[in-house]
Design a protein around this motif. Structure first.
Motif, PDB file in Angstrom:
ATOM      1  N   SER A   1      33.234  31.920  34.288  1.00 29.37           N
ATOM      2  CA  SER A   1      32.085  31.866  35.189  1.00 29.37           C
ATOM      3  C   SER A   1      31.771  33.238  35.788  1.00 29.37           C
ATOM      4  O   SER A   1      32.630  34.105  35.878  1.00 29.37           O
ATOM      5  N   ARG A   2      30.535  33.399  36.187  1.00 28.92           N
ATOM      6  CA  ARG A   2      30.078  34.671  36.742  1.00 28.92           C
ATOM      7  C   ARG A   2      30.826  35.028  38.025  1.00 28.92           C
ATOM      8  O   ARG A   2      31.064  36.187  38.313  1.00 28.92           O
ATOM      9  N   ASN A   3      31.230  34.029  38.800  1.00 29.06           N
ATOM     10  CA  ASN A   3      31.893  34.274  40.075  1.00 29.06           C
ATOM     11  C   ASN A   3      33.411  34.284  39.966  1.00 29.06           C
ATOM     12  O   ASN A   3      34.090  34.336  40.971  1.00 29.06           O
ATOM     13  N   SER A   4      33.925  34.212  38.757  1.00 33.76           N
ATOM     14  CA  SER A   4      35.373  34.173  38.577  1.00 33.76           C
ATOM     15  C   SER A   4      35.944  35.585  38.685  1.00 33.76           C
ATOM     16  O   SER A   4      35.633  36.461  37.903  1.00 33.76           O
ATOM     17  N   ILE A   5      36.781  35.780  39.693  1.00 32.15           N
ATOM     18  CA  ILE A   5      37.393  37.077  39.933  1.00 32.15           C
ATOM     19  C   ILE A   5      38.897  36.889  39.814  1.00 32.15           C
ATOM     20  O   ILE A   5      39.471  36.008  40.447  1.00 32.15           O
ATOM     21  N   VAL A   6      39.523  37.726  39.001  1.00 36.72           N
ATOM     22  CA  VAL A   6      40.963  37.617  38.796  1.00 36.72           C
ATOM     23  C   VAL A   6      41.666  38.589  39.734  1.00 36.72           C
ATOM     24  O   VAL A   6      41.390  39.780  39.732  1.00 36.72           O
ATOM     25  N   LEU A   7      42.565  38.055  40.550  1.00 33.91           N
ATOM     26  CA  LEU A   7      43.310  38.867  41.498  1.00 33.91           C
ATOM     27  C   LEU A   7      44.800  38.627  41.328  1.00 33.91           C
ATOM     28  O   LEU A   7      45.220  37.541  40.941  1.00 33.91           O
ATOM     29  N   LEU A   8      45.577  39.631  41.654  1.00 32.93           N
ATOM     30  CA  LEU A   8      47.026  39.462  41.695  1.00 32.93           C
ATOM     31  C   LEU A   8      47.378  38.542  42.861  1.00 32.93           C
ATOM     32  O   LEU A   8      46.655  38.499  43.866  1.00 32.93           O
TER      33      LEU A   8
ATOM     34  N   LYS B   1      46.712  36.623  48.601  1.00 33.67           N
ATOM     35  CA  LYS B   1      47.280  36.357  49.921  1.00 33.67           C
ATOM     36  C   LYS B   1      46.593  37.185  50.998  1.00 33.67           C
ATOM     37  O   LYS B   1      46.404  36.725  52.125  1.00 33.67           O
ATOM     38  N   LEU B   2      46.207  38.414  50.661  1.00 31.44           N
ATOM     39  CA  LEU B   2      45.481  39.251  51.622  1.00 31.44           C
ATOM     40  C   LEU B   2      44.145  38.616  51.987  1.00 31.44           C
ATOM     41  O   LEU B   2      43.771  38.563  53.166  1.00 31.44           O
ATOM     42  N   LEU B   3      43.418  38.132  50.982  1.00 35.47           N
ATOM     43  CA  LEU B   3      42.130  37.497  51.255  1.00 35.47           C
ATOM     44  C   LEU B   3      42.310  36.191  52.025  1.00 35.47           C
ATOM     45  O   LEU B   3      41.513  35.869  52.903  1.00 35.47           O
ATOM     46  N   GLN B   4      43.356  35.453  51.710  1.00 35.13           N
ATOM     47  CA  GLN B   4      43.630  34.222  52.450  1.00 35.13           C
ATOM     48  C   GLN B   4      43.960  34.524  53.909  1.00 35.13           C
ATOM     49  O   GLN B   4      43.532  33.805  54.812  1.00 35.13           O
ATOM     50  N   ALA B   5      44.690  35.613  54.141  1.00 30.17           N
ATOM     51  CA  ALA B   5      45.016  36.019  55.513  1.00 30.17           C
ATOM     52  C   ALA B   5      43.745  36.420  56.260  1.00 30.17           C
ATOM     53  O   ALA B   5      43.575  36.082  57.440  1.00 30.17           O
TER      54      ALA B   5
ATOM     55  N   SER C   1      34.493  28.610  52.131  1.00 25.20           N
ATOM     56  CA  SER C   1      35.046  29.483  51.089  1.00 25.20           C
ATOM     57  C   SER C   1      35.592  30.770  51.679  1.00 25.20           C
ATOM     58  O   SER C   1      36.657  31.248  51.287  1.00 25.20           O
ATOM     59  N   LEU C   2      34.868  31.338  52.628  1.00 23.12           N
ATOM     60  CA  LEU C   2      35.312  32.563  53.289  1.00 23.12           C
ATOM     61  C   LEU C   2      36.626  32.314  54.027  1.00 23.12           C
ATOM     62  O   LEU C   2      37.568  33.102  53.911  1.00 23.12           O
ATOM     63  N   GLU C   3      36.694  31.219  54.759  1.00 21.64           N
ATOM     64  CA  GLU C   3      37.894  30.921  55.534  1.00 21.64           C
ATOM     65  C   GLU C   3      39.094  30.587  54.643  1.00 21.64           C
ATOM     66  O   GLU C   3      40.228  30.694  55.085  1.00 21.64           O
ATOM     67  N   LYS C   4      38.835  30.218  53.399  1.00 24.19           N
ATOM     68  CA  LYS C   4      39.922  29.936  52.447  1.00 24.19           C
ATOM     69  C   LYS C   4      40.322  31.191  51.672  1.00 24.19           C
ATOM     70  O   LYS C   4      41.282  31.170  50.922  1.00 24.19           O
ATOM     71  N   GLY C   5      39.567  32.273  51.831  1.00 20.87           N
ATOM     72  CA  GLY C   5      39.899  33.522  51.152  1.00 20.87           C
ATOM     73  C   GLY C   5      39.336  33.628  49.752  1.00 20.87           C
ATOM     74  O   GLY C   5      39.869  34.360  48.919  1.00 20.87           O
ATOM     75  N   ASN C   6      38.252  32.952  49.475  1.00 22.63           N
ATOM     76  CA  ASN C   6      37.618  33.003  48.158  1.00 22.63           C
ATOM     77  C   ASN C   6      37.092  34.419  47.901  1.00 22.63           C
ATOM     78  O   ASN C   6      36.281  34.932  48.667  1.00 22.63           O
ATOM     79  N   PRO C   7      37.527  35.067  46.805  1.00 19.59           N
ATOM     80  CA  PRO C   7      37.106  36.444  46.540  1.00 19.59           C
ATOM     81  C   PRO C   7      35.641  36.579  46.138  1.00 19.59           C
ATOM     82  O   PRO C   7      35.110  37.692  46.119  1.00 19.59           O
ATOM     83  N   ALA C   8      34.959  35.476  45.842  1.00 19.94           N
ATOM     84  CA  ALA C   8      33.564  35.549  45.430  1.00 19.94           C
ATOM     85  C   ALA C   8      32.610  35.674  46.610  1.00 19.94           C
ATOM     86  O   ALA C   8      31.422  35.929  46.420  1.00 19.94           O
TER      87      ALA C   8
END
Length: 106
Positions: free
Chosen positions: A2-9, A14-18, A50-57
């Motif tokens: 998907s266009r919004n699929s971002i692969v992160l380590l 965890k940084l985005l979730q924090a 989504s923001l509060e869950k740390g979604n990178p998109a």
């Protein structure tokens, strides 16, 4: 993919979730509902979720809009403020010029 699929380590996820958790806690401290914040920020409730869950998109512009609603917009200026590594790289690249020989004309 998907266009919004971002692969992160995993550590970056965890940084985005924090970050998302910090934003959620700031909202809760102000006793604001998700509907209130999303309406004031001009975004949908699922986007705020989504923001509060740390979604990178979630875009940086949306993060800023939510920070504005929470009165934390200046916190965005703290990102990359003290670039210690960058300064070390810059300093290592600086070369000290050697002086040329003295002109010994008589």
């Amino acid at each position: 993919m998907s266009r919004n699929s971002i692969v992160l380590l995993p550590k970056n996820k965890k940084l985005l979730q924090a970050l998302g958790e910090n934003i959620k806690l700031a909202r809760l401290r102000r006793k604001l509902t998700m509907n209130q914040v999303s309406e004031r920020a001009g975004i949908s409730r699922p986007t705020l979720s989504s923001l509060e869950k740390g979604n990178p998109a979630v875009s940086l512009g949306i993060v800023l809009q939510v920070l504005l609603v929470l009165g934390l917009e200046k916190d965005i200026l703290l990102l990359a403020k003290d670039d210690t590594l960058g300064r070390k790289i810059q300093d290592a690249d600086l070369t000290v010029k050697e002086r040329g020989p003295k002109n010994t004309k008589k």
